[in-house]
Design a protein around this motif. Structure first.
Motif, PDB file in Angstrom:
ATOM      1  N   LEU A  69       5.520  44.050 -40.442  1.00 20.77           N
ATOM      2  CA  LEU A  69       5.097  43.272 -41.611  1.00 20.77           C
ATOM      3  C   LEU A  69       5.764  43.787 -42.884  1.00 20.77           C
ATOM      4  O   LEU A  69       6.181  42.990 -43.742  1.00 20.77           O
ATOM      5  CB  LEU A  69       3.579  43.334 -41.744  1.00 20.77           C
ATOM      6  CG  LEU A  69       2.777  42.747 -40.585  1.00 20.77           C
ATOM      7  CD1 LEU A  69       1.282  42.978 -40.813  1.00 20.77           C
ATOM      8  CD2 LEU A  69       3.070  41.269 -40.395  1.00 20.77           C
ATOM      9  N   ASP A  70       5.886  45.103 -43.011  1.00 24.83           N
ATOM     10  CA  ASP A  70       6.554  45.682 -44.177  1.00 24.83           C
ATOM     11  C   ASP A  70       8.012  45.241 -44.249  1.00 24.83           C
ATOM     12  O   ASP A  70       8.531  44.910 -45.326  1.00 24.83           O
ATOM     13  CB  ASP A  70       6.488  47.212 -44.134  1.00 24.83           C
ATOM     14  CG  ASP A  70       5.106  47.770 -44.435  1.00 24.83           C
ATOM     15  OD1 ASP A  70       4.255  47.030 -44.966  1.00 24.83           O
ATOM     16  OD2 ASP A  70       4.881  48.963 -44.129  1.00 24.83           O
ATOM     17  N   ALA A  71       8.700  45.262 -43.100  1.00 25.03           N
ATOM     18  CA  ALA A  71      10.114  44.881 -43.083  1.00 25.03           C
ATOM     19  C   ALA A  71      10.297  43.415 -43.452  1.00 25.03           C
ATOM     20  O   ALA A  71      11.217  43.056 -44.195  1.00 25.03           O
ATOM     21  CB  ALA A  71      10.722  45.175 -41.709  1.00 25.03           C
ATOM     22  N   VAL A  72       9.412  42.561 -42.935  1.00 22.02           N
ATOM     23  CA  VAL A  72       9.489  41.140 -43.291  1.00 22.02           C
ATOM     24  C   VAL A  72       9.232  40.948 -44.785  1.00 22.02           C
ATOM     25  O   VAL A  72       9.926  40.177 -45.457  1.00 22.02           O
ATOM     26  CB  VAL A  72       8.488  40.323 -42.447  1.00 22.02           C
ATOM     27  CG1 VAL A  72       8.369  38.896 -42.967  1.00 22.02           C
ATOM     28  CG2 VAL A  72       8.924  40.305 -40.983  1.00 22.02           C
ATOM     29  N   ALA A  73       8.241  41.663 -45.320  1.00 26.39           N
ATOM     30  CA  ALA A  73       7.954  41.559 -46.755  1.00 26.39           C
ATOM     31  C   ALA A  73       9.149  42.005 -47.586  1.00 26.39           C
ATOM     32  O   ALA A  73       9.451  41.407 -48.637  1.00 26.39           O
ATOM     33  CB  ALA A  73       6.718  42.393 -47.096  1.00 26.39           C
ATOM     34  N   TRP A  74       9.834  43.054 -47.137  1.00 25.97           N
ATOM     35  CA  TRP A  74      11.022  43.546 -47.862  1.00 25.97           C
ATOM     36  C   TRP A  74      12.108  42.471 -47.889  1.00 25.97           C
ATOM     37  O   TRP A  74      12.713  42.204 -48.942  1.00 25.97           O
ATOM     38  CB  TRP A  74      11.529  44.815 -47.189  1.00 25.97           C
ATOM     39  CG  TRP A  74      12.664  45.486 -47.899  1.00 25.97           C
ATOM     40  CD1 TRP A  74      12.582  46.470 -48.835  1.00 25.97           C
ATOM     41  CD2 TRP A  74      14.075  45.221 -47.725  1.00 25.97           C
ATOM     42  NE1 TRP A  74      13.839  46.844 -49.252  1.00 25.97           N
ATOM     43  CE2 TRP A  74      14.771  46.086 -48.587  1.00 25.97           C
ATOM     44  CE3 TRP A  74      14.793  44.341 -46.916  1.00 25.97           C
ATOM     45  CZ2 TRP A  74      16.156  46.093 -48.673  1.00 25.97           C
ATOM     46  CZ3 TRP A  74      16.190  44.349 -47.009  1.00 25.97           C
ATOM     47  CH2 TRP A  74      16.860  45.212 -47.873  1.00 25.97           C
ATOM     48  N   VAL A  75      12.365  41.835 -46.751  1.00 21.22           N
ATOM     49  CA  VAL A  75      13.395  40.791 -46.704  1.00 21.22           C
ATOM     50  C   VAL A  75      13.002  39.623 -47.598  1.00 21.22           C
ATOM     51  O   VAL A  75      13.827  39.093 -48.361  1.00 21.22           O
ATOM     52  CB  VAL A  75      13.629  40.329 -45.252  1.00 21.22           C
ATOM     53  CG1 VAL A  75      14.620  39.164 -45.213  1.00 21.22           C
ATOM     54  CG2 VAL A  75      14.158  41.480 -44.395  1.00 21.22           C
ATOM     55  N   ARG A  76      11.749  39.227 -47.535  1.00 24.11           N
ATOM     56  CA  ARG A  76      11.303  38.104 -48.344  1.00 24.11           C
ATOM     57  C   ARG A  76      11.382  38.421 -49.846  1.00 24.11           C
ATOM     58  O   ARG A  76      11.604  37.523 -50.658  1.00 24.11           O
ATOM     59  CB  ARG A  76       9.872  37.713 -47.958  1.00 24.11           C
ATOM     60  CG  ARG A  76       9.761  37.153 -46.558  1.00 24.11           C
ATOM     61  CD  ARG A  76       8.336  36.739 -46.232  1.00 24.11           C
ATOM     62  NE  ARG A  76       7.926  35.591 -47.016  1.00 24.11           N
ATOM     63  CZ  ARG A  76       6.726  35.028 -46.925  1.00 24.11           C
ATOM     64  NH1 ARG A  76       5.820  35.523 -46.087  1.00 24.11           N
ATOM     65  NH2 ARG A  76       6.421  33.982 -47.668  1.00 24.11           N
ATOM     66  N   HIS A  77      11.219  39.676 -50.185  1.00 24.19           N
ATOM     67  CA  HIS A  77      11.316  40.076 -51.595  1.00 24.19           C
ATOM     68  C   HIS A  77      12.754  40.001 -52.112  1.00 24.19           C
ATOM     69  O   HIS A  77      12.976  39.651 -53.275  1.00 24.19           O
ATOM     70  CB  HIS A  77      10.781  41.499 -51.745  1.00 24.19           C
ATOM     71  CG  HIS A  77      10.876  42.046 -53.130  1.00 24.19           C
ATOM     72  ND1 HIS A  77      10.048  41.637 -54.156  1.00 24.19           N
ATOM     73  CD2 HIS A  77      11.715  42.971 -53.681  1.00 24.19           C
ATOM     74  CE1 HIS A  77      10.364  42.298 -55.261  1.00 24.19           C
ATOM     75  NE2 HIS A  77      11.372  43.101 -55.007  1.00 24.19           N
ATOM     76  N   HIS A  78      13.715  40.299 -51.237  1.00 27.14           N
ATOM     77  CA  HIS A  78      15.105  40.423 -51.687  1.00 27.14           C
ATOM     78  C   HIS A  78      15.963  39.190 -51.422  1.00 27.14           C
ATOM     79  O   HIS A  78      17.058  39.081 -52.008  1.00 27.14           O
ATOM     80  CB  HIS A  78      15.754  41.637 -51.017  1.00 27.14           C
ATOM     81  CG  HIS A  78      15.234  42.956 -51.523  1.00 27.14           C
ATOM     82  ND1 HIS A  78      15.565  43.455 -52.758  1.00 27.14           N
ATOM     83  CD2 HIS A  78      14.405  43.863 -50.957  1.00 27.14           C
ATOM     84  CE1 HIS A  78      14.972  44.614 -52.939  1.00 27.14           C
ATOM     85  NE2 HIS A  78      14.256  44.883 -51.867  1.00 27.14           N
ATOM     86  N   TYR A  79      15.515  38.278 -50.571  1.00 28.75           N
ATOM     87  CA  TYR A  79      16.349  37.137 -50.185  1.00 28.75           C
ATOM     88  C   TYR A  79      15.529  35.850 -50.246  1.00 28.75           C
ATOM     89  O   TYR A  79      14.295  35.878 -50.109  1.00 28.75           O
ATOM     90  CB  TYR A  79      16.922  37.335 -48.776  1.00 28.75           C
ATOM     91  CG  TYR A  79      17.767  38.576 -48.650  1.00 28.75           C
ATOM     92  CD1 TYR A  79      19.108  38.574 -49.001  1.00 28.75           C
ATOM     93  CD2 TYR A  79      17.195  39.781 -48.214  1.00 28.75           C
ATOM     94  CE1 TYR A  79      19.875  39.723 -48.917  1.00 28.75           C
ATOM     95  CE2 TYR A  79      17.954  40.939 -48.125  1.00 28.75           C
ATOM     96  CZ  TYR A  79      19.292  40.908 -48.477  1.00 28.75           C
ATOM     97  OH  TYR A  79      20.049  42.054 -48.407  1.00 28.75           O
ATOM     98  N   PRO A  80      16.202  34.716 -50.401  1.00 26.87           N
ATOM     99  CA  PRO A  80      15.498  33.432 -50.469  1.00 26.87           C
ATOM    100  C   PRO A  80      15.121  32.937 -49.070  1.00 26.87           C
ATOM    101  O   PRO A  80      15.765  32.051 -48.495  1.00 26.87           O
ATOM    102  CB  PRO A  80      16.522  32.507 -51.136  1.00 26.87           C
ATOM    103  CG  PRO A  80      17.851  33.056 -50.694  1.00 26.87           C
ATOM    104  CD  PRO A  80      17.672  34.555 -50.642  1.00 26.87           C
ATOM    105  N   VAL A  81      14.075  33.490 -48.510  1.00 27.87           N
ATOM    106  CA  VAL A  81      13.652  33.177 -47.147  1.00 27.87           C
ATOM    107  C   VAL A  81      12.812  31.900 -47.145  1.00 27.87           C
ATOM    108  O   VAL A  81      11.926  31.712 -47.988  1.00 27.87           O
ATOM    109  CB  VAL A  81      12.847  34.348 -46.550  1.00 27.87           C
ATOM    110  CG1 VAL A  81      12.223  33.963 -45.209  1.00 27.87           C
ATOM    111  CG2 VAL A  81      13.747  35.568 -46.390  1.00 27.87           C
ATOM    112  N   ASP A  82      13.092  31.045 -46.201  1.00 27.62           N
ATOM    113  CA  ASP A  82      12.308  29.822 -45.992  1.00 27.62           C
ATOM    114  C   ASP A  82      11.007  30.202 -45.289  1.00 27.62           C
ATOM    115  O   ASP A  82      11.008  30.513 -44.099  1.00 27.62           O
ATOM    116  CB  ASP A  82      13.108  28.829 -45.151  1.00 27.62           C
ATOM    117  CG  ASP A  82      12.413  27.480 -45.021  1.00 27.62           C
ATOM    118  OD1 ASP A  82      11.220  27.380 -45.359  1.00 27.62           O
ATOM    119  OD2 ASP A  82      13.071  26.525 -44.559  1.00 27.62           O
ATOM    120  N   ARG A  83       9.902  30.190 -46.003  1.00 27.65           N
ATOM    121  CA  ARG A  83       8.645  30.642 -45.423  1.00 27.65           C
ATOM    122  C   ARG A  83       8.147  29.717 -44.319  1.00 27.65           C
ATOM    123  O   ARG A  83       7.272  30.095 -43.540  1.00 27.65           O
ATOM    124  CB  ARG A  83       7.574  30.764 -46.511  1.00 27.65           C
ATOM    125  CG  ARG A  83       7.187  29.466 -47.170  1.00 27.65           C
ATOM    126  CD  ARG A  83       6.127  29.698 -48.222  1.00 27.65           C
ATOM    127  NE  ARG A  83       5.705  28.442 -48.840  1.00 27.65           N
ATOM    128  CZ  ARG A  83       4.736  28.364 -49.746  1.00 27.65           C
ATOM    129  NH1 ARG A  83       4.112  29.462 -50.135  1.00 27.65           N
ATOM    130  NH2 ARG A  83       4.399  27.202 -50.267  1.00 27.65           N
TER     131      ARG A  83
END
Length: 318
Positions: A119-133
């Motif tokens: 969950l932490d790793a996913v949150a990090w990616v979502r913070h830094h990149y425009p991820v399609d939720r």
């Protein structure tokens, strides 16, 4: 060597009580296409936990994110060329977290801290990149299939869909089948003993088992698949997982027929005998329940990663 009971109890208490929420900063976020090693600070123990992040050459905005989980005896260094190529071709960000690595110590094997690492790793990616939720996917083989089911059942919030192949759904049952081999030894290293050693240890095995969390209220669409002739993780693990989310669709007699040496189902449905060119294997069972499906294919302890990615690509979170 058996881990003392008091040490296990202290560790479990630590894992369950020290979470402070997802961490989102540590490594500098890479911008160039390619595969990069990044570190994310654990929100439980503040350690830096590695993941591999693969950025496509042409990344849409927002971009889908696929999270691939390593197998039982490996860590984030494990690679799958089919998944990597498919993610690149589709413009997906691909994340391969370590989540405490090989399942031979208490902090691995589906522990609360291993779950939080993902969950932490996913949150990090979502913070830094425009991820399609709407398009955050989860997939894994074997121990990765086990962890995929566990995360989809216990932490459904991020995922649009999950594909789990030849995964372990019940750790006590799997321990019984492997008590005398290396997998049994690895589980004893994780839990301190077998599940029958004490009520507390048995409860911890169950707390880390996907079957504890999968139910007919399963929110994340699940693609479950098993090779009928798998000698490492019995096909019954996948079928029992599907039974938990789709009561009445797969009977106990169906499980017995596919787990045994005979020809398979005595009265297959039309979907059980329909071909699937994307799979490229004989199908012994294919059933659906709402957004979920289960497949038993001709094969062993393996996955057809292209089929997993193709199914995920069709899913969107509403």
């Amino acid at each position: 060597m058996m881990v003392p009971m008091n040490r296990n109890a202290v560790l479990l208490a630590l894992l369950l009580t020290t979470s402070r929420g997802p961490a989102i900063a540590q490594s500098k976020a890479p911008t160039a296409p390619g595969r990069h090693l990044v570190d994310v600070r654990s929100s439980i123990d503040a350690s830096l936990q590695p993941s591999y992040l693969s950025l496509p050459a042409k990344m849409p905005t927002p971009a889908p994110l696929a999270v691939i989980l390593h197998t039982w005896s490996f860590d984030h260094e494990q690679r799958d060329s089919t998944v990597e190529a498919a993610a690149q071709a589709r413009g997906w960000i691909l994340l391969a977290p370590k989540f405490r690595g090989i399942n031979d110590h208490p902090r691995a094997c589906g522990s609360p801290i291993a779950q939080q690492d993902i969950l932490d790793a996913v949150a990090w990616v979502r913070h830094h990149y425009p991820v399609d939720r709407r398009r955050i996917y989860l997939l894994g083989l074997s121990g990765g299939g086990y962890m995929t089911m566990l995360m989809a059942g216990h932490h459904p919030e991020p995922w649009a869909a999950a594909s789990a192949w030849v995964g372990i759904s019940d750790l006590p049952t799997w321990y019984t089948a492997h008590a005398g081999d290396r997998y049994g030894a690895m589980m004893r290293a994780c839990f301190g003993a077998g599940p029958a050693e004490s009520a507390a240890i048995g409860a911890e095995y169950r707390a880390r088992s996907p079957l504890t969390y999968l139910s007919r209220r399963q929110a994340v669409p699940l693609d479950l698949a098993a090779g009928r002739f798998d000698s490492t993780v019995a096909v019954s693990h996948t079928l029992h997982a599907f039974q938990a989310i789709a009561p009445g669709i797969v009977s106990d007699a169906d499980v017995d027929a596919l787990a045994g040496p005979g020809p398979g189902l005595s009265a297959p449905t039309p979907s059980d005998t329909a071909g699937d060119p994307g799979l490229g294997r004989r199908i012994f069972m294919r059933r659906r329940y709402g957004p979920h499906r289960v497949t038993v294919f001709e094969g062993g302890h393996e996955w057809l990663a292209g089929a997993a990615v193709a199914w995920l690509a069709r899913q969107r979170k509403h």
